[in-house]
Structure formats: structure tokens, C-alpha cells
Scaffold this active site. Structure first.
Site, PDB file in Angstrom:
ATOM      1  N   GLN A  37      -5.032  -1.273   9.571  1.00 31.18           N
ATOM      2  CA  GLN A  37      -4.984  -2.631   9.030  1.00 31.18           C
ATOM      3  C   GLN A  37      -5.601  -3.630  10.004  1.00 31.18           C
ATOM      4  OE1 GLN A  37      -3.889  -3.385   5.926  1.00 31.18           O
ATOM      5  NE2 GLN A  37      -4.271  -5.567   6.194  1.00 31.18           N
TER       6      GLN A  37
ATOM      7  N   ASP B  58     -11.345   2.934   3.850  1.00 32.72           N
ATOM      8  CA  ASP B  58     -11.731   1.512   3.835  1.00 32.72           C
ATOM      9  C   ASP B  58     -13.244   1.361   3.679  1.00 32.72           C
ATOM     10  OD1 ASP B  58      -9.838  -0.538   3.995  1.00 32.72           O
ATOM     11  OD2 ASP B  58      -9.403  -0.116   6.104  1.00 32.72           O
TER      12      ASP B  58
ATOM     13  N   LYS C 111       0.835  -1.201   0.000  1.00 31.82           N
ATOM     14  CA  LYS C 111       0.000   0.000   0.000  1.00 31.82           C
ATOM     15  C   LYS C 111       0.867   1.246   0.000  1.00 31.82           C
ATOM     16  CE  LYS C 111      -3.871  -2.185   2.322  1.00 31.82           C
ATOM     17  NZ  LYS C 111      -4.409  -2.635   3.582  1.00 31.82           N
TER      18      LYS C 111
END
Ligand code: GUN
Length: 304
Positions: A105, A128, A61
Site C-alpha cells: 500500500q 497493482d 481489500k
């Protein structure tokens, strides 16, 4: 029939290039001191602990964020980090004007309540799309930041079909990250949607109803040829590493679909690796660009 292979890797590269183009335009505006005021989108990624799979995702990422010209902020915290410490970091990132997107995460260590952390993220920075407000907006057809993996699946389907209206779609798996938002997105695209899961009776017959079948259960090669309607489009979200002792395994990555068998029946199928996986990060970058544009009063660019 041998299925067409849907090249998610190539599609994701195209999407990243379009994001990079938009970022370049925004940044040039900045350097010229343009009237609109300049902008370099920034993405903060938070990793708690040292889960090896999460390490790989976070590294990828960060690399791809820089490659499209955005700022990348990495925060690595000890596995013993308390919920209070993590919430304090999230609050700091919420207030930081250089940060337009925040990703924590998952999974988080067990002493931390993941829902509490996700819902502490500013919904406008929730790239997200996991915040309860974004989930609710998606479910009610309002403008939302949408979870990256299902968004990537939808883009692949729309690139293939254009309009999805009237298609029978079966989503296998009911996670908050993939299955539920995937079903909402397909419903929003006028599909007739079945959300199937481990307790569904006669799973093979239900899956066989789908013109579109999305497999997101996390069980290696679970979907067999007999589960697939001839000519269907099969999107495999699974990323499972086979144990070295599995026949033909050797630690290889496979999806939730038995690719070699299903490709004989399906009309089109995504491979693993190289299918949905690359789309997830490309959509994360697209969401970060959208969040940055909205935060600064700009219209979010169309990337499809
Ligand atoms: N862990 C596995 N997939 C994801 C994802 O899409 N977002 C976050 N934050 N964590 C994950």
C-alpha cells in the site's frame, strides 16, 4: 441535458461475482483433486505505518478478497520499518507459492524508496501493475498486469461504448498510478489521447475537446461545467474529503469534478462515491485471479 449516472458500484459487484464464480471453479477443482491440480488464489497486502485512509483501503481489500473466496494475507509493519526489512518481506512473499498477488500500500514512509520496493516485487505477482516491467509491457502493447484504477475506468467505458476507436480522450493528471497508465490503455483502445496536467496551458479548453474526460488530479471539484464538451462521458477518479469548514463540506467525499454542475452538461458521469472507487478493488481481485491462473499454467478467464 442531465447526464446518465454510471453506476460503478453495481458494475463492480457484477465483476466481483464473476471473479467469485471463477475462484469457486478453481477451488472445487482443488478439493476434487482434479487432474489440473486445484488452486485457491491468494493476495498479500502490506501496510507500513498507520495512515488512516490506507487503513480503510487495506481493510476493504482484505474483506473483499475473502468474500470472493480467495486467501488474504495481511502484513502490518511499524511506521519505523526500514527499507531492508520491507524488501525482506517482499522477497519472502515472492517465494511463497500460496501468494499469487502482492500489493504494497502506498504511500510509504519517507525513509523507504517506493520505486525500489515496487520493483522488488515479482512482476508476475505485481497485481497493482506498478512494476517497471508491467508499465513497460503496457506501454508497448504487450500482455501486462494493469493498474487497477485505470483498468476499472476502461471497463466502465467499454461497457458503455463497446469499441472506443476514434474517440477523443483527455486524461487530466499524469501520475504513475492513474494518469499515465490510463493514457496508455486508451491509446491501446484506439482513442486519440491528450494527457493534460497542472502545467497544461488553457486547461479548460483542452478538457473541452474530450468525448471522454478522465479527471485524476486529486483536487476537489476542479473540473467545472465549462470544461466539459456537451454530451461527453466524464470519469471522476478523485476521492477528496472536504474540510468540515468548507461550505456544504462537513467532511463529505467529493471527486475532482463539480458533479452537480457538470451533470447538466455531460452525457454520462461517474459519481463519488459509488463510481470508480468500487471498481479499483474489483479489478485488484480480477488481477489476482489472472496472476494465479498464469502462475499455474492456466489461461486467465475473460471477465468482461
Ligand atoms: N494507494 C492509493 N491507491 C493505491 C493503489 O491502487 N495501490 C497501492 N498499492 N497503493 C495505493
Amino acid at each position: 441535458m442531465t447526464a446518465e449516472i454510471i453506476d460503478g458500484k453495481a458494475f463492480a459487484a457484477g465483476l466481483r461475482a464473476r471473479v467469485a464464480e471463477q475462484v469457486a471453479a478453481l477451488t472445487a477443482d482443488n478439493e476434487a483433486g482434479g487432474a489440473g491440480g486445484g488452486l485457491r488464489p491468494g493476495l498479500a497486502v502490506v501496510l507500513v505505518g498507520d495512515n488512516p485512509a490506507s487503513e480503510v483501503y487495506v481493510r476493504n481489500k482484505a474483506r473483499q478478497t475473502l468474500e470472493v473466496g480467495m486467501r488474504s494475507f495481511e502484513h502490518r509493519l511499524e511506521a519505523s520499518t526500514s527499507q531492508g526489512e520491507l524488501l525482506a518481506l517482499v522477497e519472502r512473499l515472492n517465494r511463497d507459492p500460496a501468494v499469487h498477488g502482492i500489493l504494497v500500500q502506498l504511500p510509504l514512509p519517507e525513509q523507504i524508496d517506493a520505486a525500489a520496493v515496487i520493483n522488488a516485487i515479482d512482476p508476475a505477482k505485481d497485481v497493482d501493475g506498478f512494476h517497471i516491467l508491467n508499465a513497460g509491457r503496457l506501454a508497448t502493447g504487450q500482455d501486462a498486469l494493469v493498474p487497477c484504477t485505470p483498468l476499472g475506468c476502461l471497463m466502465l467505458l467499454q461497457a458503455r461504448f463497446g469499441d472506443l476507436s476514434g474517440q477523443r480522450a483527455v486524461v487530466l493528471g499524469r501520475s504513475n498510478i492513474v494518469g499515465k497508465p490510463m493514457a496508455q490503455l486508451l491509446l491501446g483502445a484506439n482513442c486519440t489521447v491528450t494527457l493534460a496536467h497542472s502545467r497544461t496551458r488553457d486547461l479548460p479548453a483542452i478538457c473541452r475537446e474530450g468525448d471522454i474526460l478522465i479527471a485524476a488530479v486529486g483536487r476537489p471539484r476542479m473540473v467545472e461545467a465549462g470544461w466539459v464538451k456537451p454530451g461527453a462521458t466524464v470519469i471522476d477518479v478523485g476521492i477528496n474529503r472536504l474540510e468540515p469548514e468548507t461550505p456544504g463540506g462537513k467532511g463529505r467525499l467529493v471527486g475532482d469534478v463539480d458533479f452537480d454542475a457538470v451533470r447538466q452538461v455531460a452525457g454520462a458521469i461517474t459519481p463519488v462515491p459509488g463510481g470508480v472507487g468500487p471498481m479499483t478493488i474489483a479489478c485488484l481481485l480480477a488481477n489476482t485471479l489472472t496472476a494465479a491462473c498464469r502462475a499455474t499454467g492456466r489461461a486467465a478467464p475473460k471477465l468482461l
